[in-house]
Design an enzyme around this catalytic site. Structure first.
Site, short mmCIF file in Angstrom:
data_model
loop_
_atom_site.label_atom_id
_atom_site.label_comp_id
_atom_site.label_asym_id
_atom_site.label_seq_id
_atom_site.Cartn_x
_atom_site.Cartn_y
_atom_site.Cartn_z
N TYR A 169 -63.05 35.75 -19.96
CA TYR A 169 -62.48 34.88 -20.09
C TYR A 169 -61.21 35.79 -20.79
O TYR A 169 -60.18 35.93 -20.98
CB TYR A 169 -62.78 33.71 -21.15
CG TYR A 169 -61.21 33.15 -22.27
CD1 TYR A 169 -60.14 33.23 -21.12
CD2 TYR A 169 -61.39 34.13 -23.59
CE1 TYR A 169 -59.27 32.35 -22.37
CE2 TYR A 169 -60.20 33.02 -24.26
CZ TYR A 169 -59.26 31.86 -23.79
OH TYR A 169 -58.21 31.76 -24.40
N ARG A 176 -52.92 38.58 -18.63
CA ARG A 176 -51.89 37.63 -18.77
C ARG A 176 -50.92 38.30 -19.71
O ARG A 176 -50.08 38.15 -19.41
CB ARG A 176 -52.83 36.39 -19.43
CG ARG A 176 -51.41 35.54 -20.13
CD ARG A 176 -51.91 33.55 -20.34
NE ARG A 176 -53.06 33.38 -21.64
CZ ARG A 176 -53.58 32.95 -21.59
NH1 ARG A 176 -52.91 31.80 -21.60
NH2 ARG A 176 -55.01 33.32 -22.91
N TYR A 229 -55.07 35.39 -33.14
CA TYR A 229 -56.52 35.72 -33.06
C TYR A 229 -56.75 36.68 -33.79
O TYR A 229 -55.90 38.18 -32.83
CB TYR A 229 -56.59 35.12 -32.08
CG TYR A 229 -57.22 33.73 -31.43
CD1 TYR A 229 -56.90 33.16 -32.92
CD2 TYR A 229 -57.89 33.53 -30.60
CE1 TYR A 229 -57.22 31.31 -33.00
CE2 TYR A 229 -57.96 31.95 -30.22
CZ TYR A 229 -57.72 30.75 -31.29
OH TYR A 229 -57.43 29.50 -31.31
N ARG A 242 -49.95 25.83 -29.57
CA ARG A 242 -50.89 24.68 -29.52
C ARG A 242 -50.44 23.13 -28.52
O ARG A 242 -51.06 22.88 -28.62
CB ARG A 242 -51.42 24.02 -31.11
CG ARG A 242 -51.98 25.32 -31.85
CD ARG A 242 -53.15 26.00 -31.49
NE ARG A 242 -53.55 26.82 -32.31
CZ ARG A 242 -55.21 27.50 -31.29
NH1 ARG A 242 -55.72 27.24 -29.96
NH2 ARG A 242 -55.23 28.60 -32.22
N GLU A 349 -63.97 20.87 -25.35
CA GLU A 349 -62.29 21.06 -24.86
C GLU A 349 -61.81 19.55 -24.92
O GLU A 349 -62.19 19.20 -23.61
CB GLU A 349 -61.37 22.17 -24.60
CG GLU A 349 -60.84 22.98 -24.88
CD GLU A 349 -60.48 23.98 -24.48
OE1 GLU A 349 -61.38 25.31 -25.08
OE2 GLU A 349 -59.92 23.86 -23.78
C1 3EB Z 1 -58.16 27.78 -28.35
O1 3EB Z 1 -58.10 27.49 -28.89
C2 3EB Z 1 -59.76 27.32 -27.86
O2 3EB Z 1 -56.11 31.20 -23.07
O3 3EB Z 1 -54.60 29.91 -22.30
C3 3EB Z 1 -57.25 26.69 -26.14
C4 3EB Z 1 -56.51 26.66 -25.10
C5 3EB Z 1 -57.94 27.91 -25.20
C6 3EB Z 1 -56.07 27.60 -24.04
C7 3EB Z 1 -55.46 30.23 -23.33
C8 3EB Z 1 -57.59 29.13 -24.89
C9 3EB Z 1 -56.47 28.44 -23.97
O4 3EB Z 1 -58.47 29.42 -28.83
C10 3EB Z 1 -59.44 27.97 -26.27
#
Ligand code: 3EB
Length: 358
Positions: A169, A176, A229, A242, A349
């Site tokens: 990942y 990306r 993050y 989000r 999820e």
């Molecule tokens: C998170 O909140 C959970 O890498 O495009 C959620 C939605 C998550 C999109 C992405 C990853 C992605 O981090 C993981």
């Protein structure tokens, strides 16, 4: 023309391929979740850009207009997330992308095998495939005049496996990020809604929706934006919002990204799938509230979203579904899929969408 013509529905594969010719002409595109490993290469199933993902469906809840919830356990038939447009559609293919568009919205799909990059490149095969896929997407969108990405679905095998000293990942996030930078896309703030899940096998598979109007990127006040993050989650942060919101009033469309049991940037309730589901629903509720604030109208509610639910261990299906019904009510539309989630400690999820008034 605006997005009032967009509609999202869950159909079994049999229902999708049996749609009348007239109805099939209005399929913008679809993602089909298959129970078994897929033979490669995947042949186009119909004229519309329909992509197959190896991700076993576990159950489906469908509420008919009379208000009855119909449950289907372990559907033997693949289930499909289908996007319709009421407008006339134009099809196309460019390099590895197949697409259809209606003058305001474009749906595209791309599958790429993980090939070794050119000698001298430090990229891993998955990172390289991701970067190539996103470059193709951005180049197509520029060429066709659909500059704004609304939503992306990112599916890859073995998402939690490690290779080249990095979780896959995180390799995906590197690729990306590289493509966003190379194509001069924002990697913070103005980013599309998305999800990233692990499949049971097959190539890197990406579906996307894009348009000509800029969406509003929505963040969750309970969570640190994913694009911020800290580095402990990988050398490049994930470039997604989000949620994204397009249009206004009765023509608005909301895409809630894959949402998990994360508060701040920490996974919470490790090992407890019920608590993870409750926390995830609190996050979705907060994102929906934020979307309603930014829309300046209470357009969206949990009870009217269309849900896709990803569950790491199929034995957790009943627990996740029970918590959702306790919180949302017995009647909502959802498909439940067995999939790996992008952090080892996440057990589930949820993503959602809403097309108003369609
Ligand atoms: C998170 O909140 C959970 O890498 O495009 C959620 C939605 C998550 C999109 C992405 C990853 C992605 O981090 C993981």
């Amino acid at each position: 023309m605006d997005l009032t013509s967009l509609k999202n529905q869950h159909l079994s594969l049999a229902e999708l391929v049996q749609l009348s010719q007239a109805r099939q002409r209005h399929v913008l595109g679809a993602i089909c979740y298959f129970p078994a490993a897929l033979a490669e290469p995947s042949e186009p199933m119909m004229d519309a850009p329909v992509i197959r993902v190896s991700m076993p469906p576990l159950a489906e809840i469908k509420s008919d207009p009379s208000g009855h919830a119909r449950h289907r356990a372990t559907p033997s038939d693949p289930v499909c997330d289908v996007w319709f447009s009421a407008a006339a559609l134009e099809p196309g293919q460019c390099r590895d992308i197949r697409y259809r568009h209606d003058g305001s919205t474009l749906f595209g799909v791309i599958e790429l095998a993980e090939c070794e990059p050119a000698p001298g490149s430090a990229a891993t095969p998955l990172q390289h495939a991701t970067e190539r896929a996103y470059r193709q997407i951005f180049e197509l969108l520029e060429a066709l005049g659909y500059p704004y990405l609304f939503r992306l679905w990112n599916y890859m095998a073995d998402i939690n496996a490690h290779s080249h000293d990095l979780e896959r990942y995180r390799q995906f996030n590197l690729g990306r990020h590289e493509a966003f930078m190379a194509c001069r896309r924002d990697v913070v703030g103005n980013v599309p809604a998305a999800c990233a899940l692990g499949t049971a096998g097959g190539p890197l598979t990406i579906a996307f929706l894009a348009g000509r109007k800029s969406p509003l990127a929505i963040e969750n006040p309970r969570q640190i934006s994913a694009f911020h993050y800290p580095e402990r989650y990988g050398p490049r942060s994930p470039a997604f919002a989000r949620a994204s919101l397009v249009g206004s009033g009765a023509g608005a469309v909301l895409w809630v990204s894959g949402t998990a049991s994360i508060v701040g940037h920490h996974t919470v309730h490790g090992g407890d799938v019920r608590e993870q589901t409750r926390e995830t629903l609190k996050n979705i509720e907060a994102v929906v509230a934020q979307a309603n604030r930014q829309a300046r109208q209470p357009l969206f509610a949990l009870s009217h979203l269309l849900y896709r639910v990803y569950i790491r261990h199929s034995a957790d299906l009943a627990a996740v579904r029970d918590v959702m019904q306790a919180r949302i009510g017995a009647r909502f539309d959802a498909i439940f899929l067995q999939a790996d989630v992008c952090r080892q400690d996440l057990l589930m999820e949820i993503e959602a969408s809403a097309t108003l008034c369609a």
